[in-house]
Design a protein around this motif. Sequence first.
Motif, PDB file in Angstrom:
ATOM      1  N   GLN A  18      -2.478   4.037  14.039  1.00 14.41           N
ATOM      2  CA  GLN A  18      -1.496   2.825  14.091  1.00 14.41           C
ATOM      3  C   GLN A  18      -1.353   2.475  15.617  1.00 14.41           C
ATOM      4  O   GLN A  18      -0.180   2.095  15.843  1.00 14.41           O
TER       5      GLN A  18
ATOM      6  N   GLN B 232       2.446   5.639  15.712  1.00 14.21           N
ATOM      7  CA  GLN B 232       2.784   6.869  15.097  1.00 14.21           C
ATOM      8  C   GLN B 232       1.730   7.899  14.776  1.00 14.21           C
ATOM      9  O   GLN B 232       2.141   9.083  15.032  1.00 14.21           O
TER      10      GLN B 232
ATOM     11  N   LEU C  69       0.728  -1.267  -0.094  1.00 11.55           N
ATOM     12  CA  LEU C  69      -0.049   0.085  -0.069  1.00 11.55           C
ATOM     13  C   LEU C  69       0.896   1.294   0.169  1.00 11.55           C
ATOM     14  O   LEU C  69       1.561   1.583   1.245  1.00 11.55           O
TER      15      LEU C  69
ATOM     16  N   GLY D 179       4.062   9.255   1.419  1.00 12.09           N
ATOM     17  CA  GLY D 179       4.510   9.528   2.522  1.00 12.09           C
ATOM     18  C   GLY D 179       6.124   8.814   2.650  1.00 12.09           C
ATOM     19  O   GLY D 179       6.330   8.309   1.766  1.00 12.09           O
ATOM     20  N   ILE D 180       6.722   9.003   3.877  1.00 10.40           N
ATOM     21  CA  ILE D 180       8.042   8.406   3.998  1.00 10.40           C
ATOM     22  C   ILE D 180       8.062   6.962   4.029  1.00 10.40           C
ATOM     23  O   ILE D 180       8.845   6.320   3.690  1.00 10.40           O
ATOM     24  N   ASP D 181       7.043   6.538   4.840  1.00  8.31           N
ATOM     25  CA  ASP D 181       7.332   5.191   5.590  1.00  8.31           C
ATOM     26  C   ASP D 181       6.877   4.115   4.370  1.00  8.31           C
ATOM     27  O   ASP D 181       7.708   3.047   4.697  1.00  8.31           O
ATOM     28  N   SER D 182       5.840   4.341   3.733  1.00 12.42           N
ATOM     29  CA  SER D 182       5.443   3.102   2.744  1.00 12.42           C
ATOM     30  C   SER D 182       6.469   2.598   1.520  1.00 12.42           C
ATOM     31  O   SER D 182       6.881   1.617   1.607  1.00 12.42           O
TER      32      SER D 182
ATOM     33  N   MET E 188      -9.616   0.219   2.658  1.00 10.21           N
ATOM     34  CA  MET E 188      -8.303   0.279   1.522  1.00 10.21           C
ATOM     35  C   MET E 188      -7.736  -1.376   1.797  1.00 10.21           C
ATOM     36  O   MET E 188      -7.294  -1.750   0.805  1.00 10.21           O
TER      37      MET E 188
ATOM     38  N   SER F  96       1.491   5.095  -0.163  1.00 11.89           N
ATOM     39  CA  SER F  96       1.062   6.561  -0.290  1.00 11.89           C
ATOM     40  C   SER F  96       2.351   7.529  -0.692  1.00 11.89           C
ATOM     41  O   SER F  96       3.501   6.916  -1.193  1.00 11.89           O
TER      42      SER F  96
ATOM     43  N   THR G 191       2.151  -2.588   4.761  1.00  9.75           N
ATOM     44  CA  THR G 191       2.127  -1.212   4.752  1.00  9.75           C
ATOM     45  C   THR G 191       3.108  -0.559   5.530  1.00  9.75           C
ATOM     46  O   THR G 191       4.030  -1.126   5.893  1.00  9.75           O
ATOM     47  N   GLY G 192       3.154   0.811   5.854  1.00 10.87           N
ATOM     48  CA  GLY G 192       4.204   1.421   6.244  1.00 10.87           C
ATOM     49  C   GLY G 192       3.877   1.617   7.663  1.00 10.87           C
ATOM     50  O   GLY G 192       4.635   2.639   8.181  1.00 10.87           O
TER      51      GLY G 192
ATOM     52  N   VAL H  54      -0.265  -0.810  -4.665  1.00  6.93           N
ATOM     53  CA  VAL H  54      -1.603  -0.249  -4.907  1.00  6.93           C
ATOM     54  C   VAL H  54      -1.724   1.240  -4.025  1.00  6.93           C
ATOM     55  O   VAL H  54      -1.119   1.297  -3.196  1.00  6.93           O
TER      56      VAL H  54
ATOM     57  N   ARG I  87      -9.581   3.013   6.186  1.00  3.88           N
ATOM     58  CA  ARG I  87      -8.422   2.004   6.305  1.00  3.88           C
ATOM     59  C   ARG I  87      -9.051   0.608   6.034  1.00  3.88           C
ATOM     60  O   ARG I  87      -8.235  -0.025   5.497  1.00  3.88           O
TER      61      ARG I  87
ATOM     62  N   LYS J 152      10.738   6.880  13.774  1.00  4.62           N
ATOM     63  CA  LYS J 152      10.771   7.622  12.624  1.00  4.62           C
ATOM     64  C   LYS J 152      12.349   8.135  12.263  1.00  4.62           C
ATOM     65  O   LYS J 152      12.268   8.053  10.807  1.00  4.62           O
TER      66      LYS J 152
HETATM   67  P1  ATP Z   1       3.286   6.690   5.087  1.00  3.78           P
HETATM   68  O1  ATP Z   1       4.563   7.806   5.202  1.00  3.78           O
HETATM   69  O2  ATP Z   1       3.695   5.628   4.347  1.00  3.78           O
HETATM   70  O3  ATP Z   1       2.409   7.623   4.156  1.00  3.78           O
HETATM   71  P2  ATP Z   1       2.114   7.595   7.334  1.00  3.78           P
HETATM   72  O4  ATP Z   1       2.757   7.772   8.540  1.00  3.78           O
HETATM   73  O5  ATP Z   1       1.639   8.787   6.685  1.00  3.78           O
HETATM   74  O6  ATP Z   1       2.653   6.441   6.342  1.00  3.78           O
HETATM   75  P3  ATP Z   1      -0.938   6.810   7.208  1.00  3.78           P
HETATM   76  O7  ATP Z   1      -1.153   7.875   6.236  1.00  3.78           O
HETATM   77  O8  ATP Z   1      -1.747   6.420   8.374  1.00  3.78           O
HETATM   78  O9  ATP Z   1       0.761   6.704   7.806  1.00  3.78           O
HETATM   79  O10 ATP Z   1      -0.719   5.558   6.337  1.00  3.78           O
HETATM   80  C1  ATP Z   1      -0.441   4.357   6.958  1.00  3.78           C
HETATM   81  C2  ATP Z   1      -0.099   3.415   5.807  1.00  3.78           C
HETATM   82  O11 ATP Z   1      -1.329   3.082   5.029  1.00  3.78           O
HETATM   83  C3  ATP Z   1       1.015   3.771   4.879  1.00  3.78           C
HETATM   84  O12 ATP Z   1       2.177   3.649   5.242  1.00  3.78           O
HETATM   85  C4  ATP Z   1       0.567   3.105   3.496  1.00  3.78           C
HETATM   86  O13 ATP Z   1       1.039   1.807   3.590  1.00  3.78           O
HETATM   87  C5  ATP Z   1      -1.074   3.118   3.865  1.00  3.78           C
HETATM   88  N1  ATP Z   1      -1.664   4.312   2.908  1.00  3.78           N
HETATM   89  C6  ATP Z   1      -1.884   5.361   3.375  1.00  3.78           C
HETATM   90  N2  ATP Z   1      -2.187   6.151   2.482  1.00  3.78           N
HETATM   91  C7  ATP Z   1      -2.530   5.449   1.395  1.00  3.78           C
HETATM   92  C8  ATP Z   1      -2.849   5.698  -0.022  1.00  3.78           C
HETATM   93  N3  ATP Z   1      -3.150   6.912  -0.467  1.00  3.78           N
HETATM   94  N4  ATP Z   1      -2.587   4.809  -0.920  1.00  3.78           N
HETATM   95  C9  ATP Z   1      -2.080   3.354  -0.541  1.00  3.78           C
HETATM   96  N5  ATP Z   1      -1.716   3.189   0.692  1.00  3.78           N
HETATM   97  C10 ATP Z   1      -1.669   4.199   1.647  1.00  3.78           C
END
Ligand code: ATP
Length: 388
Positions: free
Chosen positions: A292, A288, A179, A183-186, A264, A181, A282-283, A203, A261, A317
């Motif tokens: 989560q 966090q 999954l 962001g930094i984590d995924s 998703m 996004s 997932t990330g 995805v 979520r 982080k």
């Molecule tokens: P990230 O840095 O990866 O965006 P986050 O700390 O911002 O993570 P969330 O936004 O809560 O945390 O999302 C947690 C996880 O859900 C993400 O790491 C990713 O695996 C999944 N996720 C969040 N938004 C999306 C998206 N738009 N499409 C696909 N997966 C998503």
Amino acid sequence: MCKYGEIALKGLNKSHFESTLSKEIKGRISRYGSFTVTRAQSTIYVVPNDDGINSEAVFSELCKIFGIATVCRAARTEKDMDNIISTLKEYIPRFLESKKTFKATAKRADKRFPLTSPEIAAAAGRAVLECIPNIKVSLENPDVTVTVEVREKYAFVHADASKAAGGMPVGSAGRAMLLLSGGIDSPVAGYMMAKRGAKIEAVHFESFPYTSEAAKEKVLELARIMSDYCGPIRVNCVSVTEIQERLRNTVDEEYFTLLLRRCMMRISARIARSRYCDALVTGESLGQVASQTMLAMGVTDPAAGMLVFRPCIGLDKEEIIETARKINTFETSVLPYEDCCTIFTPRHPKTRPELSKVLEQESRADLSELEDRAFEMADAVIMKMYGD
Ligand code: ATP
Ligand code: MG
């Protein structure tokens, strides 16, 4: 010479890992020219078929292939000391320019070779001292290590052994749906799974017009950067606009993120099955954000109905950022675009949700038809490095 780490310890199915790795290597370097790739004694030999290949570029490409523990550019020579020393004198000086200290080592895989390893190393050391003025020996902390390896057919000399990506060859551990996004984590989570041999697909959920075209471009760019390590990544893009609007209009605000979520997870699992993936990734990292917490993940997990990996779960982080910088995703991840998870966010999200209440809220939204449509309308782009 690409030497493997963990694969070397494998038992009966070692050759399966080795052939997966050879195939990956061939695919990844083909754009730099023509090579002969062979393997022997826990090493894959990559021999250019023409002069004039960009050995620097091939070397750095090989350093990013999971399953390889060390890479070095070696010169090959016949197995007698005269040839070894003359090859060393011709080939090694280019690696010693501007180096102050060195150490010579030798490995003798062929035990019939008349000299012992310390004797070969001593001869190599003398040869270096003869041809490089002012360089000094340092056994403790050398700037460079010159190595002679006497192997089955040939001997090799090298002076630039580098730590490579490690891990297991991509594809040797099955397929997983990340999954992704913006962001930094995924991206880091995907990298960590690929490192252990998972072939990654992604995805991404978008929510146009609440999220922009630029936000999607950023995610595709992240997948492209990740492909440097993970190989080409197919990104399945799914619109959740209607679902988000339905949730906003039907459920209590505090449940909004959790329900999104869960949705998703369900859609991702469907796409995963249709693409022969056996797990989601997932990330998420424990604690966090509100979604989560252990209890929040406890109510989103069952919606997946398949194995969910969260490789960042125990990382701070700072640690995640360190890896994001290493794999070059950080600068792109921090570009300030919205994500579907950051629109309509509740002021007071549930951090200790109960599954029964979540299910009751979910039934109010009656999402199944919208989810079917989102799944059916998904489209896909394959992201790979420029020039591939
Ligand atoms: P990230 O840095 O990866 O965006 P986050 O700390 O911002 O993570 P969330 O936004 O809560 O945390 O999302 C947690 C996880 O859900 C993400 O790491 C990713 O695996 C999944 N996720 C969040 N938004 C999306 C998206 N738009 N499409 C696909 N997966 C998503
Ligand atoms: Mg995010």
